[in-house]
Design an enzyme around this catalytic site. Structure first.
Site, mmCIF file in Angstrom:
data_model
loop_
_atom_site.group_PDB
_atom_site.id
_atom_site.type_symbol
_atom_site.label_atom_id
_atom_site.label_comp_id
_atom_site.label_asym_id
_atom_site.label_seq_id
_atom_site.Cartn_x
_atom_site.Cartn_y
_atom_site.Cartn_z
ATOM 1 N N HIS A 37 -5.922 4.323 -9.837
ATOM 2 C CA HIS A 37 -4.909 3.399 -10.365
ATOM 3 C C HIS A 37 -4.509 3.801 -11.791
ATOM 4 C CE1 HIS A 37 -7.011 0.499 -7.479
ATOM 5 N NE2 HIS A 37 -5.761 0.467 -7.054
ATOM 6 N N ASP A 151 -1.477 6.295 -0.071
ATOM 7 C CA ASP A 151 -0.959 5.388 0.956
ATOM 8 C C ASP A 151 0.416 5.921 1.350
ATOM 9 O OD1 ASP A 151 -3.001 3.061 0.919
ATOM 10 O OD2 ASP A 151 -2.646 3.540 -1.164
ATOM 11 N N SER A 187 -10.441 1.268 -3.703
ATOM 12 C CA SER A 187 -11.185 0.038 -4.017
ATOM 13 C C SER A 187 -12.222 -0.221 -2.928
ATOM 14 C CB SER A 187 -10.234 -1.152 -4.097
ATOM 15 O OG SER A 187 -9.196 -0.870 -5.003
ATOM 16 N N ARG A 188 -11.913 0.206 -1.710
ATOM 17 C CA ARG A 188 -12.816 -0.048 -0.586
ATOM 18 C C ARG A 188 -14.084 0.800 -0.643
ATOM 19 N NH1 ARG A 188 -9.888 -2.739 3.648
ATOM 20 N NH2 ARG A 188 -7.716 -2.948 3.053
HETATM 21 P P1 AMP Z 1 -4.078 -0.811 -4.044
HETATM 22 O O1 AMP Z 1 -4.674 -1.558 -5.197
HETATM 23 O O2 AMP Z 1 -5.081 -0.191 -3.140
HETATM 24 O O3 AMP Z 1 -3.003 -1.592 -3.341
HETATM 25 O O4 AMP Z 1 -3.352 0.425 -4.697
HETATM 26 C C1 AMP Z 1 -2.367 0.266 -5.689
HETATM 27 C C2 AMP Z 1 -1.654 1.577 -5.884
HETATM 28 O O5 AMP Z 1 -2.595 2.571 -6.287
HETATM 29 C C3 AMP Z 1 -0.997 2.078 -4.601
HETATM 30 O O6 AMP Z 1 0.274 2.628 -4.927
HETATM 31 C C4 AMP Z 1 -1.959 3.133 -4.129
HETATM 32 O O7 AMP Z 1 -1.349 4.131 -3.351
HETATM 33 C C5 AMP Z 1 -2.456 3.693 -5.448
HETATM 34 N N1 AMP Z 1 -3.736 4.372 -5.283
HETATM 35 C C6 AMP Z 1 -4.841 3.886 -4.651
HETATM 36 N N2 AMP Z 1 -5.818 4.813 -4.638
HETATM 37 C C7 AMP Z 1 -5.320 5.914 -5.273
HETATM 38 C C8 AMP Z 1 -5.841 7.217 -5.574
HETATM 39 N N3 AMP Z 1 -7.067 7.592 -5.215
HETATM 40 N N4 AMP Z 1 -5.041 8.085 -6.247
HETATM 41 C C9 AMP Z 1 -3.786 7.730 -6.609
HETATM 42 N N5 AMP Z 1 -3.235 6.512 -6.351
HETATM 43 C C10 AMP Z 1 -3.996 5.621 -5.688
#
Ligand code: AMP
Length: 281
Positions: A37, A151, A187-188
């Site tokens: 993030h 994603d 996060s998982r």
């Molecule tokens: P989330 O909190 O999982 O909904 O993710 C928020 C944003 O962070 C989304 O645009 C995800 O694609 C991005 N994101 C999550 N994990 C990663 C990662 N390992 N590298 C880059 N971006 C990420």
């Protein structure tokens, strides 16, 4: 860093002259923030606009109540990380600030994107994503949104949403940040035991070998070898592994002669569902 929780405060903040003048780069998240993030925030900061992040666990995009309940929540550490990264503001709304009229789900035309891969395995997921981002984009009116390519299909859904409803919005995809083991940060990952984490990393390592390996065998051969390998990992259960055109996400049966391709995968490590992808150069 400004911490905003109410929609009316968000609208007032957006109208401040400095934010109006610079424009806003928006980084939506569901919290439980990690270095992946932060790489999005860093990219956003380089744009020279005001950077707003959001932390909102959107119930509409979860298929199982259990998954929603188990989603990690670390608000204190999230705020610390955002502040440390020099993010200008964060929007952390309660449910009723985003959905004041309760659950009135709008339908978005996402075409085939909704029917394949994540769309097929998580019915309604992308409608949930489209609903929340449509509302946030309407309220925030960002000049740009930064999303992770981890994603990948979600990134394409947002591009479709942008094409239909926010033609001026710049949509930027940021590369996937990985742990040293190769596992894509998520996060998982916090829910994985040591063994599950290690085995999920082995899966990611196979994906990352694709850049060399794809020159030496067909996709079907690679896929069957990959699935045999996964069967040796007791925590791993593969849901899908598919090859697709990078631009359209149309399914391919073998590496293309022209244009880029992406291999997309969803798998369980123990009880935790993870997704990853590898874009072939
Ligand atoms: P989330 O909190 O999982 O909904 O993710 C928020 C944003 O962070 C989304 O645009 C995800 O694609 C991005 N994101 C999550 N994990 C990663 C990662 N390992 N590298 C880059 N971006 C990420």
């Amino acid at each position: 860093m400004e911490i905003i929780t109410k929609r009316e405060d968000l609208l007032a903040w957006k109208s401040q002259s400095s934010n109006q003048a610079k424009g806003i780069t928006f980084v939506p998240t569901m919290g439980a923030l990690h270095a992946g993030h932060m790489s999005l925030i860093e990219l956003a900061l380089h744009r020279g606009r005001t950077v707003l992040s959001s932390i909102f666990i959107n119930p509409l995009q979860f298929n199982h109540a259990g998954d929603l309940a188990a989603y990690p929540k670390t608000p204190e550490s999230d705020l610390h990380m955002l502040q440390h990264a020099c993010c200008d503001a964060v929007y952390m709304p309660e449910y009723n600030q985003v959905y004041p009229e309760g659950i009135a789900v709008e339908h978005f035309d996402l075409g085939e994107l909704e029917e394949r891969l994540e769309g097929a395995f998580r019915p309604g997921h992308f409608q949930g994503v489209a609903n929340v981002l449509y509302r946030l984009f309407k309220d925030i009116e960002p000049a740009e949104v930064v999303l992770g390519l981890k994603d990948y299909q979600q990134f394409m859904v947002v591009q479709e949403l942008g094409r239909q409803h926010f033609p001026a919005l710049q949509i930027t995809g940021a590369p996937t940040l990985r742990e040293e083991s190769g596992l894509a940060m998520s996060s998982r990952n916090r829910r994985l035991s040591v063994a599950e984490h290690q085995q999920a990393s082995f899966v990611a390592q196979q994906l990352m070998r694709l850049q060399e390996v794809h020159r030496t065998m067909s996709f079907e051969t690679w896929k069957s070898q990959f699935l045999v390998f996964c069967q040796t990992l007791p925590s791993i259960r593969v849901e899908y592994v598919e090859l697709a055109e990078q631009k359209s996400l149309r399914q391919l049966t073998d590496w293309p002669n022209e244009g880029k391709a992406v291999v997309l995968i969803a798998f369980y490590s123990g009880a935790t569902r993870l997704i990853d992808n590898f874009i072939l150069a």
